[in-house]
Scaffold this motif. Structure first.
Motif, mmCIF file in Angstrom:
data_model
loop_
_atom_site.group_PDB
_atom_site.id
_atom_site.type_symbol
_atom_site.label_atom_id
_atom_site.label_comp_id
_atom_site.label_asym_id
_atom_site.label_seq_id
_atom_site.Cartn_x
_atom_site.Cartn_y
_atom_site.Cartn_z
ATOM 1 N N THR B 34 -3.165 57.376 32.160
ATOM 2 C CA THR B 34 -2.507 56.546 33.156
ATOM 3 C C THR B 34 -1.019 56.444 32.813
ATOM 4 O O THR B 34 -0.664 56.362 31.642
ATOM 5 N N TYR B 36 2.691 54.402 33.618
ATOM 6 C CA TYR B 36 3.327 53.193 34.122
ATOM 7 C C TYR B 36 4.846 53.355 34.123
ATOM 8 O O TYR B 36 5.398 54.132 33.343
ATOM 9 N N TYR B 87 5.682 54.880 30.619
ATOM 10 C CA TYR B 87 4.671 54.786 29.564
ATOM 11 C C TYR B 87 3.430 55.576 29.929
ATOM 12 O O TYR B 87 2.953 55.535 31.070
ATOM 13 N N LEU B 89 -0.556 55.903 29.008
ATOM 14 C CA LEU B 89 -1.646 55.061 28.506
ATOM 15 C C LEU B 89 -2.929 55.873 28.530
ATOM 16 O O LEU B 89 -3.231 56.538 29.530
ATOM 17 N N VAL B 90 -3.666 55.857 27.434
ATOM 18 C CA VAL B 90 -4.929 56.584 27.370
ATOM 19 C C VAL B 90 -6.043 55.599 27.050
ATOM 20 O O VAL B 90 -5.922 54.797 26.118
ATOM 21 N N GLY B 91 -7.119 55.654 27.803
ATOM 22 C CA GLY B 91 -8.202 54.729 27.555
ATOM 23 C C GLY B 91 -9.411 55.016 28.422
ATOM 24 O O GLY B 91 -9.375 55.867 29.314
ATOM 25 N N SER B 105 -7.483 50.661 25.541
ATOM 26 C CA SER B 105 -6.368 51.499 25.989
ATOM 27 C C SER B 105 -5.115 51.159 25.205
ATOM 28 O O SER B 105 -4.876 50.004 24.890
ATOM 29 N N THR B 106 -4.331 52.161 24.897
ATOM 30 C CA THR B 106 -3.115 51.927 24.119
ATOM 31 C C THR B 106 -1.902 52.524 24.819
ATOM 32 O O THR B 106 -1.944 53.659 25.300
ATOM 33 N N PHE B 107 -0.849 51.719 24.846
ATOM 34 C CA PHE B 107 0.432 52.187 25.364
ATOM 35 C C PHE B 107 1.210 52.884 24.247
ATOM 36 O O PHE B 107 1.174 52.459 23.107
ATOM 37 N N GLY B 108 1.930 53.932 24.619
ATOM 38 C CA GLY B 108 2.869 54.538 23.690
ATOM 39 C C GLY B 108 4.162 53.750 23.698
ATOM 40 O O GLY B 108 4.245 52.669 24.283
#
Lengths: 117, 117
Positions: B34, B36, B87, B89-91, B105-108
Motif C-alpha cells: 500500500t 500513502y 510511504y 506500507l506492507v502488511g 503493517s509497517t511504514f517505511g
C-alpha cells in the motif's frame, strides 16, 4: 474526508506529568490506531484496537497505554511523559475486512503535536 | 514484520512521470503493498494498494514484479502539488481475518518527492 478528530491539537507539558490524547471517529470503523511520527521519519505504531476494550501493542508501546470504552473513542495515555515522547501523534481508523482494501486502507486524523519539556 | 526500504528523496519537474521504488525483500505470501501520500502538517492519505502485477487508479499506478520483493509507485505528469512524502506500507491483506493482523503493517521512512517548476 473521514470523520476523525484529535484533541488537543497542540500540547506542551513537563517531564513526569500524565498526558492523555483523544481520538474520536464518526465512521463507526472497527479498527483504530495510534502512531507517532518524529522529524524525518515515518510512522511507528504505538497501539491499536480491534474493538471496544480490545487493544494490542505496536512496535513502540513502552511508556504508553490506551483505552477504548466506546467504538468512537480511542485514548492514548502517557503515564509519565518524557522528553523522548516529544512527537507528532496521529490517530488512524480502518474498516478492516469490511472494505476491499482491508486493514491497510487507513484514514488519518490531523495529528497532535506534543512537546515534553 | 516486513521491512521496507525507499530512497530518502527524489526531485522531478512538472509534467514528468515519477517512479518511486520500495524494497520489501521479506514480504509474506499474504501481504499486500500500500502507498500513502503525506503533505506537511497533515496525516497520510491512502493512494493505492496491490498484491501483484499492476494496479491503476485515477491518481497513480502500482507495479509489482512476480517475486514481489519490490514495488514501484508511478505518478504520471506530476505537478507542484504532488510535492509530498510518499510511504510504502506492507502488511496482511483484506482476506486475513485474524484481528491481530490489523497491527502487522509497517511504514517505511518515506520518500520526499520535490517537484520543481
Amino acid at each position: 474526508d473521514a470523520g476523525i478528530t484529535q484533541s488537543p491539537r497542540h500540547k506542551v507539558t513537563e517531564t513526569g506529568t500524565p498526558v492523555t490524547l483523544r481520538c474520536h471517529q464518526t465512521e463507526n470503523h472497527r479498527y483504530m490506531y495510534w502512531y507517532r511520527q518524529d522529524p524525518g521519519h515515518g510512522l511507528r505504531l504505538i497501539h491499536y484496537s480491534y474493538g471496544v476494550k480490545d487493544t494490542d501493542k505496536g512496535e513502540v508501546s513502552d511508556g504508553y497505554s490506551v483505552s477504548r470504552s466506546k467504538t468512537e473513542d480511542f485514548l492514548l495515555t502517557l503515564e509519565s511523559a518524557t522528553s523522548s515522547q516529544t512527537s507528532v501523534y496521529f490517530c488512524a481508523i480502518s474498516a478492516g475486512t469490511g472494505r476491499a482494501q482491508g486493514y491497510n486502507e487507513q484514514f488519518f486524523g490531523p495529528g497532535t503535536r506534543l512537546t515534553v519539556l | 514484520l516486513a521491512k521496507t526500504t525507499q530512497p530518502i528523496s527524489m526531485d522531478s519537474y512538472e509534467g514528468q512521470e515519477v517512479n518511486i521504488t520500495c524494497s520489501h525483500n521479506n514480504i509474506a505470501t499474504n501481504d499486500y503493498i500500500t502507498w500513502y501520500q503525506q503533505f506537511p502538517s497533515q496525516g497520510p492519505r491512502f493512494i493505492i494498494q496491490g498484491y501483484k502485477t499492476k494496479v491503476t487508479n485515477e491518481v497513480a499506478s502500482l507495479f509489482i514484479p512476480a517475486d514481489r520483493k519490490s514495488s514501484t509507485l508511478s505518478l504520471p505528469r506530476v505537478s507542484l502539488s504532488d510535492t509530498a512524502v510518499y510511504y510504502c506500507l506492507v502488511g496482511p491483506g483484506p482476506e486475513q481475518r485474524r484481528r491481530a493482523n490489523a497491527g502487522k503493517s509497517t511504514f517505511g521512512d518515506g520518500t520526499t518527492l520535490t517537484v520543481k517548476p
